[in-house]
Design a protein around this motif. Structure first.
Motif, PDB file in Angstrom:
ATOM      1  N   GLU A  66       0.833  -1.208   0.000  1.00  0.00           N
ATOM      2  CA  GLU A  66       0.000   0.000   0.000  1.00  0.00           C
ATOM      3  C   GLU A  66       0.865   1.253   0.000  1.00  0.00           C
ATOM      4  OE1 GLU A  66      -3.160  -0.164  -0.505  1.00  0.00           O
ATOM      5  OE2 GLU A  66      -3.195  -2.362  -0.340  1.00  0.00           O
ATOM      6  N   ALA A  67       1.971   1.229   0.740  1.00  0.00           N
ATOM      7  CA  ALA A  67       2.857   2.394   0.804  1.00  0.00           C
ATOM      8  C   ALA A  67       3.526   2.649  -0.544  1.00  0.00           C
ATOM      9  CB  ALA A  67       3.902   2.194   1.891  1.00  0.00           C
ATOM     10  N   ILE A  68       3.961   1.578  -1.220  1.00  0.00           N
ATOM     11  CA  ILE A  68       4.598   1.736  -2.529  1.00  0.00           C
ATOM     12  C   ILE A  68       3.634   2.390  -3.510  1.00  0.00           C
ATOM     13  CG2 ILE A  68       5.383   0.418  -4.544  1.00  0.00           C
ATOM     14  CD1 ILE A  68       6.773  -1.506  -2.547  1.00  0.00           C
ATOM     15  N   ILE A  69       2.380   1.952  -3.512  1.00  0.00           N
ATOM     16  CA  ILE A  69       1.398   2.529  -4.433  1.00  0.00           C
ATOM     17  C   ILE A  69       1.107   3.981  -4.072  1.00  0.00           C
ATOM     18  CG2 ILE A  69      -1.008   2.375  -5.196  1.00  0.00           C
ATOM     19  CD1 ILE A  69      -0.727  -0.689  -4.963  1.00  0.00           C
ATOM     20  N   ALA A  70       0.985   4.272  -2.778  1.00  0.00           N
ATOM     21  CA  ALA A  70       0.751   5.656  -2.358  1.00  0.00           C
ATOM     22  C   ALA A  70       1.934   6.547  -2.715  1.00  0.00           C
ATOM     23  CB  ALA A  70       0.490   5.697  -0.852  1.00  0.00           C
ATOM     24  N   ASP A  71       3.140   6.039  -2.516  1.00  0.00           N
ATOM     25  CA  ASP A  71       4.356   6.776  -2.860  1.00  0.00           C
ATOM     26  C   ASP A  71       4.400   7.050  -4.360  1.00  0.00           C
ATOM     27  OD1 ASP A  71       6.858   7.953  -2.722  1.00  0.00           O
ATOM     28  OD2 ASP A  71       7.945   6.080  -2.386  1.00  0.00           O
ATOM     29  N   LEU A  72       4.052   6.049  -5.151  1.00  0.00           N
ATOM     30  CA  LEU A  72       4.013   6.208  -6.600  1.00  0.00           C
ATOM     31  C   LEU A  72       3.134   7.383  -7.007  1.00  0.00           C
ATOM     32  CD1 LEU A  72       4.029   5.303  -9.653  1.00  0.00           C
ATOM     33  CD2 LEU A  72       2.113   3.811  -9.029  1.00  0.00           C
ATOM     34  N   TYR A  73       1.910   7.405  -6.519  1.00  0.00           N
ATOM     35  CA  TYR A  73       0.993   8.464  -6.928  1.00  0.00           C
ATOM     36  C   TYR A  73       1.462   9.830  -6.431  1.00  0.00           C
ATOM     37  CZ  TYR A  73      -2.510   5.324  -8.898  1.00  0.00           C
ATOM     38  OH  TYR A  73      -3.175   4.424  -9.698  1.00  0.00           O
ATOM     39  N   ALA A  74       2.052   9.868  -5.244  1.00  0.00           N
ATOM     40  CA  ALA A  74       2.546  11.147  -4.730  1.00  0.00           C
ATOM     41  C   ALA A  74       3.694  11.680  -5.586  1.00  0.00           C
ATOM     42  CB  ALA A  74       2.989  10.984  -3.276  1.00  0.00           C
ATOM     43  N   GLN A  75       4.627  10.803  -5.960  1.00  0.00           N
ATOM     44  CA  GLN A  75       5.742  11.242  -6.797  1.00  0.00           C
ATOM     45  C   GLN A  75       5.266  11.620  -8.192  1.00  0.00           C
ATOM     46  OE1 GLN A  75       9.617   9.423  -6.647  1.00  0.00           O
ATOM     47  NE2 GLN A  75       9.042   8.079  -4.930  1.00  0.00           N
ATOM     48  N   ALA A  76       4.299  10.850  -8.724  1.00  0.00           N
ATOM     49  CA  ALA A  76       3.779  11.144 -10.053  1.00  0.00           C
ATOM     50  C   ALA A  76       3.102  12.517 -10.080  1.00  0.00           C
ATOM     51  CB  ALA A  76       2.801  10.059 -10.482  1.00  0.00           C
ATOM     52  N   ARG A  77       2.349  12.843  -9.026  1.00  0.00           N
ATOM     53  CA  ARG A  77       1.728  14.175  -8.960  1.00  0.00           C
ATOM     54  C   ARG A  77       2.781  15.265  -8.907  1.00  0.00           C
ATOM     55  NH1 ARG A  77      -1.871  11.387  -5.454  1.00  0.00           N
ATOM     56  NH2 ARG A  77      -0.688  12.095  -3.632  1.00  0.00           N
ATOM     57  N   ARG A  78       3.873  14.967  -8.235  1.00  0.00           N
ATOM     58  CA  ARG A  78       4.909  15.984  -8.068  1.00  0.00           C
ATOM     59  C   ARG A  78       5.609  16.317  -9.383  1.00  0.00           C
ATOM     60  NH1 ARG A  78       9.278  16.212  -3.106  1.00  0.00           N
ATOM     61  NH2 ARG A  78      10.199  18.230  -3.664  1.00  0.00           N
ATOM     62  N   ILE A  79       5.843  15.305 -10.223  1.00  0.00           N
ATOM     63  CA  ILE A  79       6.594  15.559 -11.456  1.00  0.00           C
ATOM     64  C   ILE A  79       5.680  15.777 -12.656  1.00  0.00           C
ATOM     65  CG2 ILE A  79       8.574  14.245 -10.632  1.00  0.00           C
ATOM     66  CD1 ILE A  79       7.756  11.986 -12.497  1.00  0.00           C
ATOM     67  N   GLY A  80       4.378  15.573 -12.485  1.00  0.00           N
ATOM     68  CA  GLY A  80       3.438  15.836 -13.557  1.00  0.00           C
ATOM     69  C   GLY A  80       3.325  14.674 -14.536  1.00  0.00           C
ATOM     70  N   PRO A  81       2.392  14.768 -15.483  1.00  0.00           N
ATOM     71  CA  PRO A  81       2.174  13.685 -16.454  1.00  0.00           C
ATOM     72  C   PRO A  81       3.402  13.495 -17.333  1.00  0.00           C
ATOM     73  CG  PRO A  81       0.937  15.645 -17.079  1.00  0.00           C
ATOM     74  CD  PRO A  81       1.474  15.913 -15.711  1.00  0.00           C
ATOM     75  N   ARG A  82       3.917  12.287 -17.360  1.00  0.00           N
ATOM     76  CA  ARG A  82       5.130  11.997 -18.121  1.00  0.00           C
ATOM     77  C   ARG A  82       4.954  10.669 -18.860  1.00  0.00           C
ATOM     78  NH1 ARG A  82       9.515  14.256 -15.019  1.00  0.00           N
ATOM     79  NH2 ARG A  82      10.981  13.178 -16.386  1.00  0.00           N
ATOM     80  N   PRO A  83       5.577  10.503 -20.008  1.00  0.00           N
ATOM     81  CA  PRO A  83       5.574   9.201 -20.668  1.00  0.00           C
ATOM     82  C   PRO A  83       6.318   8.170 -19.811  1.00  0.00           C
ATOM     83  CG  PRO A  83       6.286  10.944 -22.173  1.00  0.00           C
ATOM     84  CD  PRO A  83       6.272  11.538 -20.802  1.00  0.00           C
ATOM     85  N   LEU A  84       5.839   6.941 -19.812  1.00  0.00           N
ATOM     86  CA  LEU A  84       6.452   5.871 -19.046  1.00  0.00           C
ATOM     87  C   LEU A  84       7.507   5.173 -19.895  1.00  0.00           C
ATOM     88  CD1 LEU A  84       6.493   4.124 -16.457  1.00  0.00           C
ATOM     89  CD2 LEU A  84       4.705   2.712 -17.507  1.00  0.00           C
ATOM     90  N   ALA A  85       8.753   5.155 -19.411  1.00  0.00           N
ATOM     91  CA  ALA A  85       9.849   4.540 -20.160  1.00  0.00           C
ATOM     92  C   ALA A  85       9.970   3.047 -19.883  1.00  0.00           C
ATOM     93  CB  ALA A  85      11.171   5.232 -19.801  1.00  0.00           C
ATOM     94  N   SER A  86       9.851   2.639 -18.606  1.00  0.00           N
ATOM     95  CA  SER A  86      10.109   1.250 -18.242  1.00  0.00           C
ATOM     96  C   SER A  86       9.709   1.038 -16.789  1.00  0.00           C
ATOM     97  CB  SER A  86      11.600   0.920 -18.411  1.00  0.00           C
ATOM     98  OG  SER A  86      12.396   1.786 -17.591  1.00  0.00           O
ATOM     99  N   ILE A  87       9.555  -0.232 -16.428  1.00  0.00           N
ATOM    100  CA  ILE A  87       9.292  -0.625 -15.045  1.00  0.00           C
ATOM    101  C   ILE A  87      10.270  -1.741 -14.696  1.00  0.00           C
ATOM    102  CG2 ILE A  87       7.613  -1.532 -13.399  1.00  0.00           C
ATOM    103  CD1 ILE A  87       5.395  -0.551 -15.283  1.00  0.00           C
ATOM    104  N   PHE A  88      10.854  -1.638 -13.513  1.00  0.00           N
ATOM    105  CA  PHE A  88      11.806  -2.675 -13.070  1.00  0.00           C
ATOM    106  C   PHE A  88      11.520  -2.997 -11.611  1.00  0.00           C
ATOM    107  CE2 PHE A  88      15.561  -4.845 -11.811  1.00  0.00           C
ATOM    108  CZ  PHE A  88      16.185  -5.330 -12.960  1.00  0.00           C
ATOM    109  N   LEU A  89      11.173  -4.249 -11.326  1.00  0.00           N
ATOM    110  CA  LEU A  89      10.962  -4.715  -9.957  1.00  0.00           C
ATOM    111  C   LEU A  89      12.193  -5.489  -9.526  1.00  0.00           C
ATOM    112  CD1 LEU A  89       7.989  -4.574 -11.401  1.00  0.00           C
ATOM    113  CD2 LEU A  89       7.252  -5.686  -9.296  1.00  0.00           C
TER     114      LEU A  89
END
Length: 394
Positions: free
Chosen positions: A54-77
């Protein structure tokens, strides 16, 4: 191999460009004696893991709001061992990332996994969750070496996992560790050729390095662990290059080899080219353009501190804006590891010129070369890249 044309390197860094996402899952079934990553044992932590997701998802949305709408380059787990993550949680995280950013085409989504029977049983579910590239931490196919490395699988188990992985993923990478004590060129050649025969499109062979604070670090301090000397390690490095080149792999980065451009790791290239990326999870590193500055971020290392920090709106233990010099140095440190090299304009921020000074000397000595407006480490320079960078950046 050295032509970067068509690969769209992010030079200079574009603050409005695509963003990668790295998710750190810190849990491991066993802590390897060479590991100095931010990891913990995976035992009896169900409630903690649920809170972390839950924290990872919340952190994701908070950071995404901070940097604005951006194209997604890649995802790495990565981790840790993200293949221990429940597949339904993996699916939730991927869906959230795709929701938070602009997805205009196929996106590489990589997950690191260990080749144990238990984890291999989840491969098909992980593919269904959205993973389209699997990176297997095999480390060796030799049982004695695996025991020495503290791995919780043997060679037969690794081969079973590889067979299962091939049913679910068309894109497969394998990690291997070499320059182990008493390892010979003949032994490594045989082991590497065996790995090539398994059909991977991408191989990441890493020299064993010893870090203080690890079990191997303590053993080396006691004198009970002795690695190959400099000449021995160099011979094993050259063997790696020769065997993989003969098998059709390009050494597109110092420790990464791919069968063709499309087999290269899109996420790693995005990082090495200087692109922005979010770091999500305990201790995860990120690089973001904030208020016009390249900014280094690090999440709180302790899981409970990270979860609490996300809830309080302070997920990072470190947030350091980089000046032009620091950003250029990092760009050079990462970019010279690749066959693409670094745009020559980046060196101007450090007052480095191909016409005089250390850069000119390294070009004259054959460690660097100029190529289509970029500075590239030569085959002579790549094995001694740390020394080359030391001369450039001191």
């Amino acid at each position: 191999m050295t032509d970067p044309e068509g690969l769209a390197p992010a030079d200079p860094l574009d603050p409005g460009g695509a963003v990668g996402v790295y998710v750190h899952w810190p849990y491991c079934a066993r802590i390897c004696p060479y590991c100095d990553f931010n990891v913990v044992r995976d035992s009896g932590r169900t409630l903690e893991q649920t809170a972390l997701i839950e924290a990872i998802i919340a952190d994701l949305y908070a950071q995404a709001r901070r940097i604005g709408p951006r194209p997604l380059a890649s995802i790495f787990l990565g981790g840790g061992t993200p293949s221990l993550m429940p597949p339904e949680a993996v699916a939730r995280v991927i869906a959230a990332i795709q929701d938070a950013f602009v997805v205009s085409g196929p996106v590489e989504i990589t997950l690191e996994a260990n080749p144990t029977d238990a984890e291999a049983a989840h491969f098909s579910a992980l593919a269904a969750a959205g993973i389209n590239r699997l990176s297997l931490g095999v480390q060796s196919l030799d049982d004695a070496a695996l025991k020495f490395l503290g791995r919780n699988h043997d060679g037969a188990e690794a081969r079973r996992a590889i067979s299962l992985a091939a049913r679910s993923f068309t894109r497969l990478s394998i990690d291997l560790i070499y320059a182990r004590p008493d390892q010979t060129v003949a032994d490594w050649t045989q082991e590497l050729e065996g790995a090539v025969d398994l059909g991977f499109e991408h191989i990441s062979p890493y020299q064993l390095t010893i870090n203080p604070g690890t079990a191997f670090g303590r053993a080396e301090a006691r004198g009970t662990l002795v690695l190959p000397d400099e000449d021995g390690a160099a011979d094993l490095y050259e063997t790696t290059q020769g065997v993989l080149e003969q098998a059709g792999f390009d050494a597109y980065e110092v420790s990464n080899h791919a069968r063709g451009v499309t087999a290269r790791s899109a996420h790693n290239l995005h990082v090495w080219r200087g692109g922005d990326y979010l770091g999500l999870g305990p201790g995860a590193h990120g690089r973001l353009t904030l208020d016009g500055h390249r900014t280094a971020t690090v999440g709180h290392r302790a899981i409970r501190d990270y979860v609490a920090g996300v809830a309080a709106g302070t997920p990072w233990s470190e947030q350091e804006p980089m000046d032009a010099t620091g950003a250029a140095e990092e760009r050079i440190l990462l970019g010279l590891r690749t066959v693409e090299g670094v745009a020559s304009t980046v060196f101007q921020a450090l007052s480095l010129s191909p016409d005089d000074g250390p850069m000119a000397d390294l070009i004259d000595e054959g460690f660097l070369r100029l190529e289509k407006g970029r500075v590239v480490a030569t085959p002579r320079g790549r094995p001694v890249l740390d020394a080359v960078l030391g001369r450039l950046l001191t």
